[in-house]
Design a protein around this motif. Structure first.
Motif, short mmCIF file in Angstrom:
data_model
loop_
_atom_site.label_atom_id
_atom_site.label_comp_id
_atom_site.label_asym_id
_atom_site.label_seq_id
_atom_site.Cartn_x
_atom_site.Cartn_y
_atom_site.Cartn_z
N VAL A 885 4.87 -1.93 4.75
CA VAL A 885 4.91 -0.93 3.67
C VAL A 885 6.07 0.04 3.90
O VAL A 885 6.82 0.36 2.97
N ALA A 889 9.24 0.69 1.51
CA ALA A 889 9.49 2.04 0.99
C ALA A 889 10.89 2.51 1.36
O ALA A 889 11.56 3.19 0.57
N SER A 894 9.09 1.67 -5.17
CA SER A 894 8.02 2.62 -5.50
C SER A 894 6.70 2.11 -4.92
O SER A 894 6.58 0.95 -4.53
N ASN A 895 5.70 3.00 -4.90
CA ASN A 895 4.37 2.58 -4.44
C ASN A 895 3.84 1.43 -5.28
O ASN A 895 3.23 0.50 -4.77
N PRO A 906 -2.22 0.43 -5.38
CA PRO A 906 -1.32 1.56 -5.12
C PRO A 906 -1.94 2.59 -4.19
O PRO A 906 -1.24 3.19 -3.38
N VAL A 909 -1.37 1.52 -0.64
CA VAL A 909 0.01 1.81 -0.23
C VAL A 909 0.15 3.28 0.13
O VAL A 909 0.76 3.64 1.16
N GLU A 910 -0.42 4.14 -0.69
CA GLU A 910 -0.35 5.58 -0.43
C GLU A 910 -0.98 5.93 0.93
O GLU A 910 -0.42 6.71 1.71
N LEU A 913 1.30 4.74 3.78
CA LEU A 913 2.46 5.62 3.96
C LEU A 913 2.05 6.95 4.60
O LEU A 913 2.77 7.48 5.45
#
Length: 947
Positions: A885, A889, A894-895, A906, A909-910, A913
């Motif tokens: 990831v 990034a 983008s996410n 999504p 992914v957030e 990160l």
């Protein structure tokens, strides 16, 4: 007299309305989505409640989509899904284009159009629909309302179930209305028993609500005695109460106490006859036609089914609307105000009129160019021979269903088409199609049709291919003996001119049986040599390489990794059929050998499954990914993969996957300290506590032994470990990389004071692990042997365990070795070195997300008079997914783009990160590139494994 109101205002439902409206308005990406089930008996007001909710949300500018489940269209692939999204797609003139189909959502275009180039797997369609929902939620929160969800088609139910665990981070509210007591499909039952599902259960009206309904209908306040009598007669059911009041008005019964006795003369609509009694025959025929047509009831269709002209039909429809029998529906259609009334009207039809009506409906829809599945919906309601060219319509409907990623619906259509087929050749082709499609929905039927296809095949290659497929169906159905016979017969059908790849594929399945059923090793004598470097490469040759690789790995023969690499290196087997057993064999062999190609191939298989595969196929890929992450020590990531595999197994209905997936999840949870969860995971496998001596139970038996050591100990744990070893031996297995039963027994025997027996078993496993050579099983065997032999005699083994594991990716096993070596060093008086070892172990335990190990490190550090410090900047390693990831990034994706690339949400992914920023001690994406460069350059402090 005419009732003052056809539909009285909703009564005593304010709480339910508020719950649903407030939840929909509160849905944001931060809060995430929710799912509600509105439940109650027929007529209790579920539809009215949801109508009020929709109106309030729309007045507030909220996006709401509605669909209605229908018994007639239960086999219409994604019928409910199309009802939900076609209005917004039509508004945007999309249907395969535009923002709603951006990115991965394009894979769902086949649901709304039949212009696809080739059939699509069910998983890509499902995944594409998920992203369609994400796109629909981008501008504003979305509410999906499905009324009579118990009648929804299986693919749409599968979508709802697929969305359920992905609501986190999605501003989506799902509201499903279902009739209590109605039969519940398996997929809906899965949704209902999910802990996150919330229920709004509607109860009968009380006396105040009953009085309010009656006052609206009569235009006057009723007497209390009359209210009580109506409440008793209707049971507080709003629909029955309304119809009771309507009947009273029509018969001139006023709402006074003196008329309570007359209520018995008013017939409630348990059947439709009272509604149609007294109406002219034209109106009755039209009412029946509308009941039969369902969502297709427009004037031309009603005319065709009723046999009336269009003008007469229109006049009858107007009369039925004035009589409150029918209501106007969107798009120029007509329907009943409640499905209870529609079903009553349909049941009132005698068999002859029902068959005649469905025949007329099918022919009308065919003549007007309707979609094949809409025609098929009516053909499914009549016996063979009623509709001309029924087989042709059904086969086209099956083709459409396959293009839309619904093999279940395709199977239903093809099965029904079979009795209407004329001609031996057409029948042979149809049976062959059925045998293929049934593998995805009904393995017992797949075996039946497979036998018929085999009987009709003439050419040697065709007979062998049919036998290969038949054996697969029989194996999935649990009849291993019959599967072996089918594959043997198929091999004998081949001649010298036959494709060698087909022979190798048959050999592969025969060898595969030796790792699926104990006591089948004699099958190895029937198989020829490995394909080797076959040119051109064939899927059969690659499959044989993989299953022979696992056989070699079971026996700890070093050539296993080479054979598995040959089987997987070019990706041919992944592209040929993700999730096939030979592919899993290759993955297991490489995972045991700790070969990097294993993870690469599994990632490839997951991408292929999401691109063109099936729900059934992606389960093994996620299960083996979970095992990969477990053996590497990435426990949080391993748990996510295992739970995805569980979801896939439950969606596919293939119970054979449970004994494989359950032990992986149980081991992961046990390592994380969740022993209750581990027990539940093993129970999910659906096996007795003592595993049966049949089937691939070695992983299950091994995990069970480990769990018993952690929870019970003593003789029972020792016996379970020895049983696991005996079971594995019946498969010809003795490689501790798969089933380390000796060290399992040794650990418990050591605690029980049987040191000599424990040492003998532990050292025997060390010898076997040395022969295999992979760091993880060797490091584990050395560690356990070192603990069993004690701080003096075992110290060299513990030190060697640390050396062996230091350069490997088995971080959790490495951390355990550091802790045990630290304990031995402390007992030998080398406390400074022990503290350094514990510092490294603490950091690794945090990376692996292993609370029990971290607690042990803290306890040992406290006893030594020190406390391990939290990991400093740059020292906490990223998990493999966090690294992927972060790298994506760092390229500027983008996410959303990262989520589509990695097939996660999504929100996931957030979270990755966020964890990455925390571990790397950076503030965001701007610093990510340099931080990753520092990690790659190895600026983190190297482990201190020497004192």
């Amino acid at each position: 007299m005419v009732p003052r109101s056809a539909h009285p205002p909703l009564q005593e439902r304010d709480e339910g309305v508020s719950i649903l409206v407030d939840a929909a308005r509160a849905a944001t990406p931060d809060v995430g989505g929710r799912i509600f089930v509105v439940e109650g008996p027929p007529g209790i007001g579920k539809t009215r409640l949801l109508t009020v909710v929709r109106e309030r949300l729309r007045h507030g500018g909220h996006s709401v989509a509605r669909a209605l489940g229908s018994p007639l269209e239960r086999e219409f692939a994604y019928g409910v899904t199309r009802q939900l999204f076609e209005p917004m797609l039509t508004a945007e003139a999309e249907f395969g284009r535009g923002p709603l189909f951006a990115g991965a959502a394009a894979q769902a275009a086949s649901v709304f159009t039949v212009e696809a180039i080739r059939p699509v797997g069910d998983l890509p369609v499902l995944h594409g629909l998920y992203w369609l929902v994400v796109n629909a939620c981008t501008a504003e929160p979305l509410t999906l309302v499905v009324d009579d969800v118990q009648y929804a088609d299986p693919p749409s139910l599968r979508l709802l179930a697929y969305l359920l665990p992905r609501l986190d981070g999605l501003p989506l509210t799902m509201m499903l209305a279902m009739t209590s007591g109605a039969p519940v499909p398996d997929l809906l039952a899965e949704i209902l028993r999910t802990p996150s599902t919330e229920f709004v259960r509607l109860r009968p009206l009380g006396l105040p609500g009953t009085a309010a309904v009656l006052a609206t209908m009569f235009g006057a306040r009723p007497d209390d005695a009359f209210v009580a009598a109506c409440h008793d007669s209707s049971g507080g059911n709003p629909l029955l109460l309304t119809e009771l009041a309507r009947g009273c008005v029509e018969q001139g019964i006023t709402p006074t106490s003196g008329n309570t006795a007359r209520l018995a003369t008013v017939l409630l609509p348990s059947r439709v006859r009272p509604h149609l009694g007294g109406l002219p025959q034209d109106a009755v025929d039209v009412a029946h036609a509308v009941a039969l047509l369902g969502n297709e009831a427009d004037l031309p269709a009603i005319s065709a089914v009723s046999g009336l002209g269009v003008e007469a039909t229109a006049a009858a429809v107007d009369r039925l609307i004035r009589s409150h029998v029918l209501v106007r529906a969107p798009a120029g259609r007509f329907g009943y105000p409640h499905q209870l009334l529609q079903r009553s009207a349909y049941e009132h039809l005698d068999t002859t009129r029902r068959l005649r009506g469905h025949r007329a409906a099918a022919l009308h829809l065919a003549a007007t160019g309707a979609e094949p599945e809409r025609i098929a919906a009516h053909i499914l309601q009549v016996p063979p021979g009623v509709v001309p060219d029924a087989a042709g319509y059904l086969r086209r409907a099956a083709e459409t269903a396959l293009f839309r990623g619904s093999p279940d619906s395709a199977y239903t259509y093809l099965r029904r088409a079979l009795p209407d087929v004329t001609g031996d050749r057409d029948r042979q082709v149809l049976v062959d199609q059925l045998a293929d499609v049934a593998l995805h929905s009904d393995v017992e039927a797949a075996a039946r049709y497979g036998e018929q296809a085999l009987a009709s095949a003439v050419e040697p290659a065709a007979r062998a291919a049919a036998g290969l497929r038949l054996g697969e169906a029989l194996l999935f159905g649990g009849d291993t003996e019959a599967a072996v016979r089918a594959w043997r017969d198929a091999r004998q059908a081949l001649d010298r001119t036959s494709d060698p790849g087909l022979r190798w594929h048959l050999d592969a399945y025969l060898v595969n049986v030796t790792v699926l059923e104990p006591g089948r090793l004699h099958l190895l004598d029937e198989v020829g040599q490995a394909a080797g470097d076959d040119e051109p490469p064939s899927a059969g040759g690659r499959a044989l390489d993989c299953v022979l690789a696992l056989r070699a790995a079971f026996e700890a023969r070093p050539q296993a990794a080479q054979a598995a690499r040959r089987g997987l290196s070019d990706g041919l087997l992944v592209r040929h059929g993700t999730g096939d057993s030979p592919l899993v064999c290759g993955w297991l062999a490489l995972l045991a050998a700790e070969d990097d190609l294993a993870g690469t191939s599994i990632d490839h298989a997951r991408r292929e499954a999401y691109r063109r595969g099936s729900v059934r196929a992606h389960g093994p890929a996620h299960a083996l990914a979970a095992l990969h992450e477990l053996w590497r020590g990435n426990l949080a990531e391993a748990e996510r993969e295992a739970r995805t595999a569980v979801e896939a197994v439950e969606r596919s209905g293939v119970r054979l996957g449970r004994p494989f997936v359950a032990p992986f999840l149980a081991d992961i949870l046990a390592e994380r300290g969740d022993l209750a969860g581990a027990r539940s995971a093993l129970a999910w496998a659906g096996l007795p506590e003592e595993p049966p001596p049949a089937g691939p139970m070695y992983f299950y038996a091994d995990t069970r032994a480990r769990l018993l050591r952690r929870t019970v100990g003593g003789e029972r744990a020792v016996a379970a470990a020895l049983d696991a070893g005996r079971l594995f031996a019946r498969f010809g297995g003795d490689n501790p990389a798969f089933v380390p039963w000796r060290t399992e027994a040794a650990r418990t025997l050591h605690r029980m004071g049987h040191g000599d027996q424990a040492a003998e078993l532990a050292l025997a496993e060390v010898a076997l692990a040395r022969r295999w050579g992979a760091p993880r099983p060797l490091g584990r065997a050395l560690r356990v042997a070192g603990v069993v032999l004690g701080a003096q005699d075992g110290f060299p083994l513990l030190a060697e365990a640390v050396d062996v594991l230091a350069g490997s990716l088995a971080r959790l096993e490495y951390a355990k070795a550091l802790v045990d070596l630290a304990a031995a060093a402390d007992r030998r008086g080398r406390r400074g070195w022990a503290r350094e070892l514990l510092d490294d172990a603490a950091e690794l335990a945090a990376q692996c997300d292993c609370p029990p190990l971290r607690e042990r490190v803290d306890a040992m550090s406290g006893a030594a008079g020190s406390r391990t410090a939290p990991a400093g900047p740059g020292t906490t390693a990223l998990t493999s997914t966090e690294r992927r990831v972060a790298e994506l990034a760092a390229t500027g994706m983008s996410n959303r783009e990262i989520a589509e690339t990695l097939f996660v949400t999504p929100k996931t992914v957030e979270l990755h990160l966020t964890n990455t920023y925390r571990k790397l001690h950076i503030g965001g994406r701007v610093e990510l590139v340099h931080a990753l460069d520092r990690v790659t350059a190895g600026t983190a402090r190297p482990p201190r494994t020497r004192g």
